[in-house]
Design an enzyme around this catalytic site. Structure first.
Site, PDB file in Angstrom:
ATOM      1  N   SER A 129       0.826  -1.196   0.000  1.00  0.00           N
ATOM      2  CA  SER A 129       0.000   0.000   0.000  1.00  0.00           C
ATOM      3  C   SER A 129       0.871   1.260   0.000  1.00  0.00           C
ATOM      4  O   SER A 129       1.638   1.475  -0.930  1.00  0.00           O
ATOM      5  CB  SER A 129      -0.958  -0.054   1.202  1.00  0.00           C
ATOM      6  OG  SER A 129      -2.008   0.854   1.057  1.00  0.00           O
ATOM      7  N   ASP A 284      -8.036  -5.399  -6.316  1.00  0.00           N
ATOM      8  CA  ASP A 284      -7.775  -4.233  -5.463  1.00  0.00           C
ATOM      9  C   ASP A 284      -8.517  -3.020  -6.020  1.00  0.00           C
ATOM     10  O   ASP A 284      -8.291  -2.612  -7.155  1.00  0.00           O
ATOM     11  CB  ASP A 284      -6.264  -3.969  -5.430  1.00  0.00           C
ATOM     12  CG  ASP A 284      -5.861  -2.994  -4.334  1.00  0.00           C
ATOM     13  OD1 ASP A 284      -6.683  -2.144  -3.942  1.00  0.00           O
ATOM     14  OD2 ASP A 284      -4.695  -3.064  -3.880  1.00  0.00           O
ATOM     15  N   HIS A 313      -7.750  -5.207  -1.670  1.00  0.00           N
ATOM     16  CA  HIS A 313      -6.515  -4.583  -1.209  1.00  0.00           C
ATOM     17  C   HIS A 313      -5.830  -5.438  -0.146  1.00  0.00           C
ATOM     18  O   HIS A 313      -4.600  -5.451  -0.051  1.00  0.00           O
ATOM     19  CB  HIS A 313      -6.822  -3.190  -0.657  1.00  0.00           C
ATOM     20  CG  HIS A 313      -5.607  -2.384  -0.332  1.00  0.00           C
ATOM     21  ND1 HIS A 313      -4.617  -2.126  -1.253  1.00  0.00           N
ATOM     22  CD2 HIS A 313      -5.206  -1.770   0.818  1.00  0.00           C
ATOM     23  CE1 HIS A 313      -3.670  -1.387  -0.698  1.00  0.00           C
ATOM     24  NE2 HIS A 313      -3.999  -1.169   0.556  1.00  0.00           N
TER      25      HIS A 313
END
Length: 340
Positions: A129, A284, A313
């Protein structure tokens, strides 16, 4: 006792022009730096996460094995351990905390690695991330230093769609009357709970919810239980100004937004000499594989390796899906075993 250390950065000037006196970078290490100082892995943290939230990918027999590598987990500015709105004294406290970029974070991490540890080469940088955003920055800012990068479920630049999603998160948090433009006297819990609800629709994929993995795999008793216990429980302990500071960092993430590349995004991607595995999550909703395809097309030594998962995600962390963890760990082992 704290399970991390503090590196004193001194007077640190950010891209915004603000200088934070006695600026601090919190970090944790695993393993030992060898005599040649060539067994280094840097593993930055993610949005709202701290070093402990990265530890699921570190362990004996795993790719990030402390018996073999010296692993450094630097905490992002704004996460409550490194200099943040919540721990910085006046006048740069709370809502006055400086705007911080990923470039600022990686420059501070570079200072830690070179001045504290005397490291000249880094075997690999990896991260999930916003950790992936920092990973891309490492490759673009220090191309002659970093041998490998593996950004997973993240991007080199915040997309316009991602920016809009984060506007919803920000609006939910700041709409709480208790927020008081960042000068709150008590935690703005309604805003934090609302923020969690917005996040819940994006963190996992449509298929994750369709197949009820929140109930069948994670063990929650109902959808509402998942929203309260998992999502609200995730954000309620956190400081609102810290979350907003890191959100600004996320929204303004761009490996070319600096004096090295002057906004030339393709030039910045092309400058990454590291061998790279770019690993988006197939489902995602923040960082779709299409964005990663553009990145890889402009990087000279990159391979696109999607994580085929319906965990959205969270296919990339924080250790939620065992199958995806095993796949990621295997690819990290693969790139480490190969020549840079």
């Amino acid at each position: 006792m704290a399970d991390y250390e503090i590196y004193e950065l001194g007077d640190f000037t950010f891209q915004s022009g603000a200088t934070l006196r006695e600026c601090k970078l919190a970090y944790k290490t695993f393993g030992k730096l060898n005599a040649a100082k060539d067994n280094v892995i840097v593993y930055p943290t993610w949005y709202s996460g701290q070093h402990v939230d990265n530890e699921w990918l570190v362990g004996k027999g795993m790719a990030l094995d402390p018996d073999e590598y010296f692993i450094v987990i630097p905490n992002m500015f704004g996460n409550g351990l490194s200099s943040s709105p919540s721990n910085t004294p006046k006048p740069y406290n709370a809502a006055r905390f400086p705007k911080v970029t990923a470039y600022d974070n990686v420059r501070a991490q570079h200072q830690l690695m070179t001045q504290k540890f005397g490291v000249e080469r880094i075997k690999m940088v990896t991260g999930w991330s916003m950790g992936a955003l920092q990973t891309f920055h490492w490759g673009a800012m220090y191309p002659d230093m970093v041998e490998r990068i593996v950004p997973f479920c993240g991007s080199a630049k915040c997309s316009r769609h991602n920016f809009v999603f984060l506007e919803g998160v920000k609006a939910a948090l700041t709409a709480d009357a208790a927020f008081l433009e960042g000068w709150y006297e008590k935690k703005p819990e309604r805003g934090l709970r609302a923020m969690a609800r917005v996040y819940a629709g994006w963190g996992f994929s449509q298929s994750f919810y369709r197949e009820e993995l929140d109930l069948k795999t994670l063990g929650y008793s109902s959808l509402e239980d998942f929203l309260v216990a998992f999502w609200e429980g995730f954000f309620l302990p956190k400081d609102a100004n810290n979350l907003l500071a890191m959100l600004w960092t996320w929204q303004n993430g761009d490996i070319s937004a600096n004096d090295i590349y002057h906004g030339d995004y393709k030039k910045a991607l092309g400058a990454i000499q590291s061998k790279a595995y770019v690993m988006p999550g197939r489902t995602d909703l923040y960082f779709p594989p299409e964005d990663s395809e553009i990145e890889v097309a402009n990087m000279p030594n990159a391979t696109l390796i999607p994580i085929e998962s319906i965990w959205g995600h969270f296919a990339g962390g924080p250790g939620t899906s065992p199958v995806d963890v095993a796949f990621l760990d295997g690819k990290l082992k693969e790139i480490l075993a190969g020549s840079a």
